[in-house]
Enzyme design. Structure first.
Site, mmCIF file in Angstrom:
data_model
loop_
_atom_site.group_PDB
_atom_site.id
_atom_site.type_symbol
_atom_site.label_atom_id
_atom_site.label_comp_id
_atom_site.label_asym_id
_atom_site.label_seq_id
_atom_site.Cartn_x
_atom_site.Cartn_y
_atom_site.Cartn_z
ATOM 1 N N GLU A 11 23.023 38.879 34.588
ATOM 2 C CA GLU A 11 22.443 38.769 33.236
ATOM 3 C C GLU A 11 21.300 39.785 33.086
ATOM 4 O O GLU A 11 20.169 39.464 32.734
ATOM 5 C CB GLU A 11 21.966 37.352 32.920
ATOM 6 N N GLU A 58 9.162 35.697 30.455
ATOM 7 C CA GLU A 58 10.533 36.074 30.815
ATOM 8 C C GLU A 58 10.868 37.536 30.528
ATOM 9 O O GLU A 58 11.594 38.172 31.282
ATOM 10 C CB GLU A 58 11.536 35.160 30.094
ATOM 11 N N ARG A 109 7.081 28.544 26.889
ATOM 12 C CA ARG A 109 5.638 28.659 27.079
ATOM 13 C C ARG A 109 4.936 29.266 25.866
ATOM 14 O O ARG A 109 3.847 28.843 25.497
ATOM 15 C CB ARG A 109 5.349 29.560 28.286
ATOM 16 N N HIS A 168 12.619 18.201 27.553
ATOM 17 C CA HIS A 168 12.353 18.876 28.832
ATOM 18 C C HIS A 168 11.356 18.041 29.649
ATOM 19 O O HIS A 168 10.497 17.369 29.075
ATOM 20 C CB HIS A 168 11.770 20.256 28.493
HETATM 21 C C1 UD1 Z 1 11.060 27.547 33.507
HETATM 22 C C2 UD1 Z 1 11.112 29.071 33.408
HETATM 23 C C3 UD1 Z 1 11.704 29.486 32.069
HETATM 24 C C4 UD1 Z 1 13.041 28.781 31.801
HETATM 25 C C5 UD1 Z 1 12.857 27.281 31.950
HETATM 26 C C6 UD1 Z 1 14.185 26.583 31.775
HETATM 27 C C7 UD1 Z 1 9.327 30.458 34.419
HETATM 28 C C8 UD1 Z 1 7.924 30.909 34.338
HETATM 29 N N1 UD1 Z 1 9.742 29.599 33.454
HETATM 30 O O1 UD1 Z 1 10.126 27.080 32.531
HETATM 31 O O2 UD1 Z 1 11.919 30.877 32.090
HETATM 32 O O3 UD1 Z 1 13.464 29.067 30.492
HETATM 33 O O4 UD1 Z 1 12.346 27.013 33.268
HETATM 34 O O5 UD1 Z 1 14.015 25.225 31.587
HETATM 35 O O6 UD1 Z 1 10.037 30.807 35.332
HETATM 36 N N2 UD1 Z 1 9.564 19.627 35.570
HETATM 37 C C9 UD1 Z 1 9.932 18.472 36.226
HETATM 38 N N3 UD1 Z 1 11.203 18.407 36.744
HETATM 39 C C10 UD1 Z 1 12.094 19.418 36.621
HETATM 40 C C11 UD1 Z 1 11.705 20.584 35.933
HETATM 41 C C12 UD1 Z 1 10.426 20.671 35.425
HETATM 42 O O7 UD1 Z 1 9.169 17.531 36.345
HETATM 43 O O8 UD1 Z 1 13.225 19.291 37.116
HETATM 44 C C13 UD1 Z 1 8.173 19.715 35.023
HETATM 45 C C14 UD1 Z 1 7.124 19.892 36.138
HETATM 46 O O9 UD1 Z 1 5.979 19.178 35.772
HETATM 47 C C15 UD1 Z 1 6.847 21.396 36.109
HETATM 48 C C16 UD1 Z 1 6.986 21.678 34.622
HETATM 49 O O10 UD1 Z 1 8.077 20.865 34.173
HETATM 50 O O11 UD1 Z 1 5.562 21.710 36.612
HETATM 51 C C17 UD1 Z 1 7.230 23.119 34.246
HETATM 52 O O12 UD1 Z 1 8.272 23.705 35.025
HETATM 53 P P1 UD1 Z 1 8.294 25.339 35.213
HETATM 54 O O13 UD1 Z 1 9.499 25.732 35.989
HETATM 55 O O14 UD1 Z 1 6.982 25.800 35.714
HETATM 56 O O15 UD1 Z 1 8.377 25.870 33.755
HETATM 57 P P2 UD1 Z 1 9.446 25.652 32.617
HETATM 58 O O16 UD1 Z 1 8.670 25.515 31.364
HETATM 59 O O17 UD1 Z 1 10.425 24.625 32.998
HETATM 60 N N1 UDP Z 2 20.892 21.951 28.917
HETATM 61 C C1 UDP Z 2 21.305 20.822 29.640
HETATM 62 N N2 UDP Z 2 20.727 19.608 29.354
HETATM 63 C C2 UDP Z 2 19.766 19.459 28.414
HETATM 64 C C3 UDP Z 2 19.327 20.622 27.688
HETATM 65 C C4 UDP Z 2 19.909 21.843 27.979
HETATM 66 O O1 UDP Z 2 22.180 20.916 30.506
HETATM 67 O O2 UDP Z 2 19.287 18.338 28.207
HETATM 68 C C5 UDP Z 2 21.511 23.261 29.246
HETATM 69 C C6 UDP Z 2 21.961 24.118 28.078
HETATM 70 O O3 UDP Z 2 23.300 23.839 27.729
HETATM 71 C C7 UDP Z 2 21.802 25.541 28.610
HETATM 72 C C8 UDP Z 2 20.639 25.415 29.551
HETATM 73 O O4 UDP Z 2 20.500 24.031 29.873
HETATM 74 O O5 UDP Z 2 22.929 25.955 29.368
HETATM 75 C C9 UDP Z 2 19.394 25.922 28.885
HETATM 76 O O6 UDP Z 2 18.308 25.624 29.684
HETATM 77 P P1 UDP Z 2 16.827 25.704 29.167
HETATM 78 O O7 UDP Z 2 16.782 25.464 27.693
HETATM 79 O O8 UDP Z 2 16.042 24.827 30.063
HETATM 80 O O9 UDP Z 2 16.410 27.211 29.526
HETATM 81 P P2 UDP Z 2 16.633 28.628 28.834
HETATM 82 O O10 UDP Z 2 18.045 28.765 28.422
HETATM 83 O O11 UDP Z 2 15.685 28.692 27.676
HETATM 84 O O12 UDP Z 2 16.228 29.580 29.895
#
Ligand code: UD1
Ligand code: UDP
Length: 383
Positions: A120, A134, A213, A244
């Site tokens: 990608e 990102e 973010r 999320h």
């Molecule tokens: C991250 C990525 C973003 C991507 C997104 C997809 C970076 C900086 N950000 O953002 O590019 O679009 O993932 O969702 O790489 N948490 C949980 N359990 C989980 C996941 C997250 O509890 O399984 C909570 C935690 O408190 C964690 C917070 O979410 O600290 C943020 O997670 P983080 O990966 O830092 O950032 P995202 O906003 O999820």
């Molecule tokens: N998705 C999922 N469960 C959810 C919400 C999203 O499986 O409750 C899937 C969605 O179909 C897509 C991916 O997660 O394939 C998108 O992830 P996210 O929005 O976390 O990140 P981004 O695409 O913005 O990086």
């Protein structure tokens, strides 16, 4: 000859969804030894995808902490991946997209002088603060990578403009379409009773997600208030928002949207039910990257809650509209879609600018070609 050792690194939900079918394909390929390393930048949201695709990581850095900063992730991934690379000594590392795991995983590989393949590659918004961080993660990974798997011709052109050699770029389509085609089924039954009870024919189901973010704070408040106004005005709408796991987002969503009867705040869904929910939805509101690729393939109008997108193909095709983060504008755009059947039909066209379900096959073909395991260059994905 020894097998080609390919180590795949990912850490978050979207990377896992888009890399799962590729890891499967690598595992099936005779000439390749596949090693899977997860950073677990996400934990529960990552594990849901690993379970669905029955993937067992060989290495799991388990780095997630609540409230982690980008620097926390950077430091832990850099050090953790370094140690694994020294042990595994792969011929190439594969990373995906634009997360901090992606960029730092590539940096760790570069420090060990291990080749990097970027899946990608080449998406650009043109603004380093949106999506943040990102856009910069993706650009930096592009310059660390030796092979670039660009989903579309536009992505290929972006890379060439930045001085990347044409011979290093393969236009493959996006692996998300490979994943989507594996999980969307007609007459799908959900485990979640609420999702089975909803009347998808007589109600207008609006599926939303919001997590970026750059939207934290005021933009996200605007978005949530807009959805409350929409839900109050249109009683035939049912909003479903799998929230999320980030606590900042969950607290705000509960505070602003928690009371409305036709807004359902639910836990993040497994990929299979989520993709099937998208396929039953009337309309989608999101700031996600991946959903901008999935919804057009399913023929669903999608309003993007951002000021710009690195995925212009479906905007050009008319199924995606970037509506920004101002409350009134979001309400107006949703009103238009709900009230005007002709406007709705114009946007509800199934198109597939991002892939044809064969991206993983092309990526494996490109790896074999590059490492001289095959003389055949994979065909270029054309939409
Ligand atoms: C991250 C990525 C973003 C991507 C997104 C997809 C970076 C900086 N950000 O953002 O590019 O679009 O993932 O969702 O790489 N948490 C949980 N359990 C989980 C996941 C997250 O509890 O399984 C909570 C935690 O408190 C964690 C917070 O979410 O600290 C943020 O997670 P983080 O990966 O830092 O950032 P995202 O906003 O999820
Ligand atoms: N998705 C999922 N469960 C959810 C919400 C999203 O499986 O409750 C899937 C969605 O179909 C897509 C991916 O997660 O394939 C998108 O992830 P996210 O929005 O976390 O990140 P981004 O695409 O913005 O990086």
């Amino acid at each position: 000859m020894d097998k080609l050792k390919v180590m795949t690194i990912f850490g978050t939900r979207p990377e896992a969804i888009k890399m799962a079918p590729l890891v499967k394909k690598l595992q099936e390929t005779e000439e390749i030894q596949s090693v899977l390393c997860v950073t677990a930048q996400h934990r529960e949201m990552l594990d849901m995808v690993l379970d669905l695709f029955e993937l067992k990581p060989d290495y799991d850095l388990n780095i997630m902490q609540h409230g982690q900063t980008i620097s926390d992730i950077t430091v832990k991934v850099l050090k953790g991946v370094e140690e694994i690379l020294q042990e595994v000594k792969p011929d190439i590392v594969l990373v995906h997209g634009d997360t901090t795991t992606t960029f730092v995983g590539s940096l760790a590989a570069f420090y060990q002088q291990v080749a990097v393949g970027h899946v990608e590659a080449g998406l650009r918004s043109g603004n380093i603060y949106s999506p943040y961080p990102e856009e910069m993660n993706r650009r930096l990974t592009g310059h660390l990578a030796n092979l670039h798997f660009a989903p579309t011709e536009g992505n290929y052109k972006n890379l060439v403009k930045e001085g990347i050699g044409e011979e290093k770029i393969f236009v493959t389509g996006n692996t998300v379409i490979d994943a989507l085609l594996q999980v969307v089924k007609e007459d799908y039954l959900f485990d979640n009773p609420l999702l089975n009870q909803i009347d998808y024919v007589n109600k207008k189901v609006l599926v939303m997600t919001c997590h970026r973010r750059e939207n934290w704070g005021e933009p996200m408040e605007n978005i949530f208030k807009a959805v409350v106004e929409i839900a109050e005005k249109h009683k035939d709408v049912e909003v479903i928002f799998p929230v999320h796991l980030n606590p900042n987002i969950r607290n705000l969503a509960k505070q602003i949207m928690g009371e409305a009867g036709n807004i359902h705040l639910i836990e993040p869904l497994d990929y299979e039910p989520f993709a099937n929910l998208l396929s039953k939805a009337h309309l989608i509101l999101t700031d996600s990257g991946g959903i901008q690729e999935e919804a057009p393939a399913l023929g669903k109008p999608i309003l993007v809650l951002r000021t710009e997108t690195e995925r212009p193909e479906a905007v050009e095709a008319g199924t995606v509209k970037v509506v920004g983060v101002e409350k009134q504008k979001i309400v107006e755009e949703v009103d238009k879609l709900l009230k005007s059947p002709s406007h709705y039909l114009e946007m509800a066209t199934a198109i597939n600018p991002y892939g044809d379900g064969r991206a993983c096959e092309r990526i494996v073909g490109a790896l074999k070609y590059h490492f001289k395991l095959s003389k055949e260059k994979p065909e270029v994905f054309k939409r």
